[in-house]
Design an enzyme around this catalytic site. Structure first.
Site, short mmCIF file in Angstrom:
data_model
loop_
_atom_site.label_atom_id
_atom_site.label_comp_id
_atom_site.label_asym_id
_atom_site.label_seq_id
_atom_site.Cartn_x
_atom_site.Cartn_y
_atom_site.Cartn_z
N THR A 27 -6.80 2.91 -4.65
CA THR A 27 -5.59 3.18 -5.42
C THR A 27 -4.51 2.24 -4.91
OG1 THR A 27 -4.68 4.81 -3.88
CG2 THR A 27 -6.21 5.64 -5.54
N ALA A 55 -5.71 4.87 0.30
CA ALA A 55 -4.38 5.37 -0.01
C ALA A 55 -3.37 4.45 0.67
CB ALA A 55 -4.23 6.80 0.50
N VAL A 81 -6.74 4.18 5.03
CA VAL A 81 -5.32 3.85 4.87
C VAL A 81 -5.18 2.38 4.47
CG1 VAL A 81 -3.06 3.77 5.98
CG2 VAL A 81 -4.66 5.62 6.54
N LYS A 82 -4.49 2.17 3.34
CA LYS A 82 -4.30 0.80 2.84
C LYS A 82 -2.98 0.27 3.40
CE LYS A 82 -5.61 -1.03 -1.63
NZ LYS A 82 -5.32 -0.96 -3.07
N VAL A 83 -3.06 -0.90 4.01
CA VAL A 83 -1.92 -1.48 4.72
C VAL A 83 -1.71 -2.91 4.20
CG1 VAL A 83 -1.10 -2.20 7.01
CG2 VAL A 83 -2.49 -0.12 6.78
#
Ligand code: E4P
Length: 216
Positions: A27, A55, A81-83
């Site tokens: 996402t 996310a 976790v998208k960074v």
């Protein structure tokens, strides 16, 4: 090769997951805004279908990103976790590596960025091929270069082909040996299709009707 769906639409995730081939979901804030639903609820609903749901953090400083990363990671074990690929993002990736939080480094547009993200401990990196193509560059050439570097150094970081626009991007990702491709719903629906499959199925069905008629 892992196949991810690039969406914030839970109905679409359920539909493609039912095919038995879906490995994850990516996402981003744009996709979440398009659906207009609660972010945490959306992520948690998707976690029921796949073991890997990206996310994205929305803070731009490392302290804010680290705080969000810690919160998201507690939501569900399937959360990744998208960074973003920024200096602050690199600090966050190292922090997540120390804490055992899985990460997906997004907005990667060069080999150098890919190498930095891998060295900072990203679980996944996401080079955006479609946006490079849109800018007049060659997105899949970047994937080939990154995989070439990976062959030299054997980084454990998985290379996810992001911003895919058509089935040809997925075919090229597979033939280059990319670990993952994330695919928009409309493109995913095209992947099982081939006109010769349709023609072949029609012929088999027509001939089977003849067999049944002859036996009756
Ligand atoms: C990947 O994680 C991104 O969400 C996505 O692939 C971006 O695609 P776009 O360039 O079509 O927005």
């Amino acid at each position: 090769m892992k196949l991810f769906l690039d969406t914030a639409n839970v109905t679409h995730v359920a539909e493609i997951a039912a095919w038995g081939i879906l490995d994850g979901v990516t996402t981003n804030p744009t996709l979440v805004a398009k659906e207009g639903k609660d972010f945490k609820e959306t992520v948690l609903a998707m976690c029921k279908y796949v073991p890997c749901v990206s996310a994205q953090v929305t803070a731009s400083d490392a302290e804010g990103m680290k705080k969000q990363a810690g919160e998201y990671a507690k939501w569900h074990t399937h959360v990744v976790v998208k960074v973003p690929m920024t200096v602050e993002g690199l600090k966050t990736l190292s922090f997540c590596r120390e804490k055992g939080i899985r990460t997906n480094c997004t907005l990667v547009f060069s080999v150098n960025q890919a190498v930095l993200a891998a060295k900072a401990g990203a679980t996944i990196i996401s080079p955006f091929v479609g946006r490079l193509d849109d800018a007049g560059e060659n997105g899949m050439a970047l994937i080939a270069q990154i995989l070439q570097a990976w062959n030299h150094y054997r980084f454990p970081t998985e290379v996810l082909v992001a911003s895919t626009r058509n089935p040809d991007h997925i075919m090229q990702a597979a033939t280059l040996g990319a670990h993952i491709a994330t695919i928009p719903y409309e493109v995913f629906k095209k992947l099982p299709l081939h006109p010769l499959t349709d023609a072949g199925m029609k012929k088999f069905m027509d001939d089977w009707e003849k067999v049944k008629k002859a036996a009756s």
